[in-house]
Design an enzyme around this catalytic site. Structure first.
Site, PDB file in Angstrom:
ATOM      1  N   LYS A   1       4.363 -56.566  22.115  1.00 20.28           N
ATOM      2  CA  LYS A   1       2.872 -55.967  22.740  1.00 20.28           C
ATOM      3  C   LYS A   1       2.687 -54.626  22.192  1.00 20.28           C
ATOM      4  CE  LYS A   1       3.466 -58.512  27.259  1.00 20.28           C
ATOM      5  NZ  LYS A   1       4.847 -58.746  27.123  1.00 20.28           N
TER       6      LYS A   1
ATOM      7  N   ARG B   1      11.552 -67.735  33.549  1.00 21.84           N
ATOM      8  CA  ARG B   1      12.418 -67.858  34.835  1.00 21.84           C
ATOM      9  C   ARG B   1      12.517 -69.347  35.145  1.00 21.84           C
ATOM     10  NH1 ARG B   1      10.754 -62.438  37.190  1.00 21.84           N
ATOM     11  NH2 ARG B   1       8.896 -62.831  36.215  1.00 21.84           N
TER      12      ARG B   1
ATOM     13  N   ASP C   1       7.382 -60.852  21.234  1.00 20.62           N
ATOM     14  CA  ASP C   1       6.501 -60.393  22.032  1.00 20.62           C
ATOM     15  C   ASP C   1       6.884 -58.892  22.572  1.00 20.62           C
ATOM     16  OD1 ASP C   1       4.866 -60.307  24.295  1.00 20.62           O
ATOM     17  OD2 ASP C   1       6.233 -60.852  25.835  1.00 20.62           O
TER      18      ASP C   1
ATOM     19  N   ASP D   1      -0.109 -48.685  20.056  1.00 22.44           N
ATOM     20  CA  ASP D   1       0.151 -46.960  19.425  1.00 22.44           C
ATOM     21  C   ASP D   1      -1.220 -46.900  18.483  1.00 22.44           C
ATOM     22  OD1 ASP D   1       1.598 -44.887  18.499  1.00 22.44           O
ATOM     23  OD2 ASP D   1       3.412 -45.657  19.151  1.00 22.44           O
TER      24      ASP D   1
ATOM     25  N   THR E   1      -0.567 -60.634  33.523  1.00 21.08           N
ATOM     26  CA  THR E   1      -0.499 -61.611  34.472  1.00 21.08           C
ATOM     27  C   THR E   1       0.260 -61.157  35.591  1.00 21.08           C
ATOM     28  OG1 THR E   1       1.185 -62.549  33.494  1.00 21.08           O
ATOM     29  CG2 THR E   1      -0.746 -63.609  32.951  1.00 21.08           C
TER      30      THR E   1
ATOM     31  N   LYS F   1      10.565 -66.984  22.924  1.00 17.75           N
ATOM     32  CA  LYS F   1       9.763 -65.690  22.975  1.00 17.75           C
ATOM     33  C   LYS F   1      11.077 -64.654  23.011  1.00 17.75           C
ATOM     34  CE  LYS F   1       7.384 -63.958  26.479  1.00 17.75           C
ATOM     35  NZ  LYS F   1       7.850 -62.694  26.603  1.00 17.75           N
TER      36      LYS F   1
HETATM   37  O1  C5P Z   1       9.930 -65.549  33.923  1.00  7.27           O
HETATM   38  P1  C5P Z   1       8.374 -65.748  33.748  1.00  7.27           P
HETATM   39  O2  C5P Z   1       7.855 -67.035  33.345  1.00  7.27           O
HETATM   40  O3  C5P Z   1       7.405 -64.895  34.569  1.00  7.27           O
HETATM   41  O4  C5P Z   1       8.206 -64.784  32.420  1.00  7.27           O
HETATM   42  C1  C5P Z   1       6.868 -64.509  31.605  1.00  7.27           C
HETATM   43  C2  C5P Z   1       7.176 -63.828  30.422  1.00  7.27           C
HETATM   44  O5  C5P Z   1       5.702 -63.674  29.744  1.00  7.27           O
HETATM   45  C3  C5P Z   1       7.733 -62.618  30.227  1.00  7.27           C
HETATM   46  O6  C5P Z   1       8.502 -62.356  29.167  1.00  7.27           O
HETATM   47  C4  C5P Z   1       6.553 -61.534  30.183  1.00  7.27           C
HETATM   48  O7  C5P Z   1       6.999 -60.286  29.439  1.00  7.27           O
HETATM   49  C5  C5P Z   1       5.439 -62.250  29.476  1.00  7.27           C
HETATM   50  N1  C5P Z   1       4.160 -61.863  29.458  1.00  7.27           N
HETATM   51  C6  C5P Z   1       3.676 -61.842  30.956  1.00  7.27           C
HETATM   52  N2  C5P Z   1       2.203 -61.594  31.158  1.00  7.27           N
HETATM   53  C7  C5P Z   1       1.698 -61.106  29.848  1.00  7.27           C
HETATM   54  C8  C5P Z   1       2.336 -61.094  28.515  1.00  7.27           C
HETATM   55  C9  C5P Z   1       3.562 -61.498  28.355  1.00  7.27           C
HETATM   56  O8  C5P Z   1       3.939 -61.990  31.641  1.00  7.27           O
HETATM   57  N3  C5P Z   1       0.219 -60.856  29.849  1.00  7.27           N
END
Ligand code: C5P
Length: 232
Positions: free
Chosen positions: A63, A211, A61, A66, A121, A34
């Site tokens: 998002k 992460r 991603d 607009d 999330t 991603k």
């Molecule tokens: O490091 P981590 O597992 O928290 O990364 C989650 C990834 O998912 C990040 O790139 C974040 O931008 C993305 N994301 C999110 N919640 C959403 C949509 C995308 O955490 N609703």
């Protein structure tokens, strides 16, 4: 909907070299990747081509949120990059999502998968009123998923905690779930977190994991361990 490559690794890195050095430790047979705001803003679309050269399918991603015309044109540009999946914010509304769908074409052989973010999330119940939302998280996710479905998109981004509810309401929609944490991990800024196994058993189609993999001492080993836990 589930295919055998359920893991999407979030390459939240500040530059091309950092992102590619993580990818060079992963395998396109085990995951997709991603590209989000941080990486795309620093590198531009060149990173997508570099990842594709290495055999990875890319979820862009960005998002988009607009006016319909702007989002439609951005989605069309993203589709031209040959990405596997891209997304918009469902809160941009029905017309915006319909314009995005029209711009990239109907689901099928050539068009990338087009999904919409419901509620981030990183947000929890207590964060919603200040954004003007008086519904519960579940109600808001359900309402935005219904709008996404009406616009003819392929699926939603939601927490794995809502995936079961959405699976029964919208069985054919793709559910992409970030907020995944191993039992031993820190949640960091994420609030509605779930383990990989729980996410899949709740009906998640794809798991976005950042992460927990990119910060691991051995990213490939962590990816292999998570992937094998999902198929056993
Ligand atoms: O490091 P981590 O597992 O928290 O990364 C989650 C990834 O998912 C990040 O790139 C974040 O931008 C993305 N994301 C999110 N919640 C959403 C949509 C995308 O955490 N609703």
């Amino acid at each position: 909907m589930l295919d055998d490559k359920k893991i999407i690794v979030a390459l939240d890195k500040p530059g091309m070299q950092q992102a590619l050095s993580i990818c060079d430790q992963l395998s396109p047979d085990l995951c997709r990747v991603k590209v989000g705001h941080e990486l795309f803003t620093s590198t531009g679309p060149g990173v997508v081509a570099e990842l594709q050269k290495r055999g990875f399918e890319v979820f862009l991603d960005l998002k988009y949120h607009d006016i319909p015309n702007t989002v439609a044109n951005a989605c069309s540009m993203a589709a031209d990059l040959g990405v596997w999946m891209l997304n918009v914010h469902a809160s941009g509304g029905l017309k915006m999502m319909e314009s995005a769908r029209k711009a990239i074409g109907d689901p099928g052989a050539q068009a990338p998968l087009l999904i919409a973010v419901t509620v981030l999330t990183s947000m929890e119940q207590s964060d919603l009123p200040a954004t003007g939302v008086s519904r519960t998280v579940d109600e808001q996710v359900l309402a935005l998923a219904a709008l996404t479905n009406e616009a003819g998109l392929d699926g939603v981004v939601c927490s794995a905690r809502e995936a079961a509810m959405l699976s029964s309401e919208f069985p054919s929609m793709i559910k992409v779930t970030p907020g995944i944490r191993l039992a031993s991990d820190d949640a960091n800024d994420q609030k509605r977190v779930t383990t990989p196994e729980q996410a899949v058993s709740n009906g998640a189609s794809y798991l976005v994991i950042g992460r927990s993999i990119t910060g691991a001492v051995d990213p490939l080993k962590t990816l292999q361990t998570i992937a094998s836990g999902l198929t056993s």
